[in-house]
Design an enzyme around this catalytic site. Structure first.
Site, mmCIF file in Angstrom:
data_model
loop_
_atom_site.group_PDB
_atom_site.id
_atom_site.type_symbol
_atom_site.label_atom_id
_atom_site.label_comp_id
_atom_site.label_asym_id
_atom_site.label_seq_id
_atom_site.Cartn_x
_atom_site.Cartn_y
_atom_site.Cartn_z
ATOM 1 N N LYS A 103 -16.236 5.761 -17.531
ATOM 2 C CA LYS A 103 -17.702 5.921 -18.022
ATOM 3 C C LYS A 103 -18.543 4.766 -17.553
ATOM 4 O O LYS A 103 -19.808 4.596 -17.527
ATOM 5 C CB LYS A 103 -17.785 6.287 -19.437
ATOM 6 C CG LYS A 103 -17.118 7.461 -19.687
ATOM 7 C CD LYS A 103 -17.563 7.842 -21.308
ATOM 8 C CE LYS A 103 -16.751 8.789 -22.189
ATOM 9 N NZ LYS A 103 -16.990 8.785 -23.610
ATOM 10 N N ASP A 113 -18.217 -1.628 -13.248
ATOM 11 C CA ASP A 113 -19.088 -2.354 -14.184
ATOM 12 C C ASP A 113 -18.368 -3.684 -14.493
ATOM 13 O O ASP A 113 -19.123 -4.689 -14.480
ATOM 14 C CB ASP A 113 -19.301 -1.695 -15.616
ATOM 15 C CG ASP A 113 -18.088 -1.083 -16.061
ATOM 16 O OD1 ASP A 113 -17.239 -0.645 -15.472
ATOM 17 O OD2 ASP A 113 -17.937 -1.020 -17.519
ATOM 18 N N ASP A 173 -11.658 -6.773 -15.551
ATOM 19 C CA ASP A 173 -11.294 -7.738 -16.484
ATOM 20 C C ASP A 173 -9.740 -8.355 -15.989
ATOM 21 O O ASP A 173 -9.670 -9.229 -15.605
ATOM 22 C CB ASP A 173 -11.314 -6.988 -17.902
ATOM 23 C CG ASP A 173 -11.010 -8.069 -19.160
ATOM 24 O OD1 ASP A 173 -10.378 -8.907 -18.940
ATOM 25 O OD2 ASP A 173 -11.456 -7.524 -20.304
ATOM 26 N N PHE A 193 -15.504 -10.622 -24.481
ATOM 27 C CA PHE A 193 -15.609 -9.024 -24.686
ATOM 28 C C PHE A 193 -17.147 -8.608 -24.374
ATOM 29 O O PHE A 193 -17.766 -9.315 -25.445
ATOM 30 C CB PHE A 193 -14.836 -8.738 -25.674
ATOM 31 C CG PHE A 193 -14.741 -6.990 -25.663
ATOM 32 C CD1 PHE A 193 -13.931 -6.281 -25.114
ATOM 33 C CD2 PHE A 193 -15.862 -6.563 -26.513
ATOM 34 C CE1 PHE A 193 -13.967 -4.871 -25.233
ATOM 35 C CE2 PHE A 193 -16.054 -4.921 -26.367
ATOM 36 C CZ PHE A 193 -14.959 -4.411 -25.781
ATOM 37 N N ASP A 223 -18.886 -0.425 -23.319
ATOM 38 C CA ASP A 223 -18.690 -0.098 -24.610
ATOM 39 C C ASP A 223 -17.821 -1.026 -25.521
ATOM 40 O O ASP A 223 -17.058 -1.629 -25.303
ATOM 41 C CB ASP A 223 -18.222 1.539 -24.767
ATOM 42 C CG ASP A 223 -16.872 1.789 -24.630
ATOM 43 O OD1 ASP A 223 -16.130 1.034 -23.657
ATOM 44 O OD2 ASP A 223 -16.079 2.207 -25.454
ATOM 45 N N ARG A 249 -23.165 1.465 -25.142
ATOM 46 C CA ARG A 249 -23.353 1.978 -23.786
ATOM 47 C C ARG A 249 -24.623 2.060 -23.328
ATOM 48 O O ARG A 249 -25.172 1.471 -22.035
ATOM 49 C CB ARG A 249 -22.594 3.177 -23.192
ATOM 50 C CG ARG A 249 -21.034 3.119 -23.421
ATOM 51 C CD ARG A 249 -20.594 4.344 -22.620
ATOM 52 N NE ARG A 249 -19.157 4.625 -22.979
ATOM 53 C CZ ARG A 249 -18.263 4.186 -22.471
ATOM 54 N NH1 ARG A 249 -18.211 3.260 -21.519
ATOM 55 N NH2 ARG A 249 -17.007 4.344 -22.475
HETATM 56 C C1 PRP Z 1 -13.370 -0.678 -18.636
HETATM 57 C C2 PRP Z 1 -14.209 -0.929 -17.477
HETATM 58 C C3 PRP Z 1 -13.233 -0.867 -16.238
HETATM 59 C C4 PRP Z 1 -12.059 -1.531 -16.916
HETATM 60 C C5 PRP Z 1 -11.859 -3.190 -16.605
HETATM 61 O O1 PRP Z 1 -12.994 0.721 -18.638
HETATM 62 O O2 PRP Z 1 -15.274 0.094 -17.231
HETATM 63 O O3 PRP Z 1 -13.162 0.345 -15.708
HETATM 64 O O4 PRP Z 1 -12.298 -1.473 -18.478
HETATM 65 O O5 PRP Z 1 -10.779 -3.657 -17.314
HETATM 66 P P1 PRP Z 1 -9.441 -4.204 -16.696
HETATM 67 O O6 PRP Z 1 -9.902 -4.852 -15.339
HETATM 68 O O7 PRP Z 1 -8.798 -4.869 -17.685
HETATM 69 O O8 PRP Z 1 -8.707 -2.961 -16.221
HETATM 70 P P2 PRP Z 1 -12.339 1.346 -20.119
HETATM 71 O O9 PRP Z 1 -10.874 1.743 -19.917
HETATM 72 O O10 PRP Z 1 -12.841 0.931 -21.183
HETATM 73 O O11 PRP Z 1 -13.011 2.882 -20.005
HETATM 74 P P3 PRP Z 1 -14.745 3.100 -20.024
HETATM 75 O O12 PRP Z 1 -15.175 2.937 -18.642
HETATM 76 O O13 PRP Z 1 -14.772 4.732 -20.192
HETATM 77 O O14 PRP Z 1 -15.249 2.414 -21.023
#
Ligand code: PRP
Length: 188
Positions: free
Chosen positions: A49, A105, A108, A157, A164, A170
């Site tokens: 999302k 977005d 990480d 973070f 979120d 969000r």
């Molecule tokens: C978050 C963000 C990225 C991902 C990055 O998604 O939107 O897609 O984490 O993290 P990484 O590089 O450590 O894998 P999340 O899993 O929180 O789902 P969401 O987008 O639905 O919030």
């Protein structure tokens, strides 16, 4: 007035990237993309999302004959660190021979993108590039096609602008960073 400090689910966050700086970074990314994708008809694939707000702002500045698709990837759940397992939910996508621009977005650990790139490359697109608003340092050791980065950030973070904390925050127009937990206080 933009609040300097907020609380979400009992956790404190400080203002980290203001909406005007976000807008400036999005504008600069759109300019690069307009130039690089001129004359092409890419598939812009929004990673849900978290990327929905960024993608909405970015795509409205791209006068390209693009197709817009979404893909769902999640690995964090309610935690502040990656679970290490990425769940992908994808509709039937026609990507063979297409130029694919993946819209994220934040990168990480890079795990999400590693899994998404593997999944998407199996469909043999003509090209696959990633545009992300934010990237943390760890992301650069994975050899990902991170062609466009809005802002490099330290390993904090963040929430807001689509991102979120346990599904809260969000819809914040600015980006906030979690304050470190004081000694003796319990974590979440
Ligand atoms: C978050 C963000 C990225 C991902 C990055 O998604 O939107 O897609 O984490 O993290 P990484 O590089 O450590 O894998 P999340 O899993 O929180 O789902 P969401 O987008 O639905 O919030």
């Amino acid at each position: 007035m933009v609040p300097e400090r907020i609380e979400l689910r009992g956790r404190a966050f400080r203002l980290f990237v203001r909406r005007d700086e976000i807008a400036e970074r999005v504008r600069a990314l759109a300019e690069q993309l307009r130039h690089d994708y001129a004359g092409t008809e890419p598939v812009c694939l929004i990673v849900l999302k978290g990327a929905f707000v960024f993608a909405a702002d970015l795509l409205r500045q791209l006068p390209l004959a693009c197709t817009i698709e979404t893909i769902r990837a999640r690995s964090y759940g309610a935690a502040m660190v990656s679970s290490g397992t990425v769940h992908i939910e994808a509709p039937a996508l026609e990507l063979r021979g297409r130029d694919v621009l993946l819209i994220e977005d934040i990168v990480d650990t890079g795990l999400t993108l590693q899994e998404l790139v593997r999944f998407l490359e199996a469909q043999q697109p003509a090209s696959l590039r990633i545009v992300t608003l934010l990237a943390k340092p760890a992301a650069h050791h994975l050899g990902l096609p991170l062609a466009y980065i809005g802002l490099q950030i330290p390993p904090v973070f963040v929430v807001g602008y689509g991102m979120d904390y346990a599904e809260a925050g969000r819809n914040l127009p600015d980006i906030y960073a979690a304050e470190p937990i004081a000694e003796g206080q319990s974590g979440l």
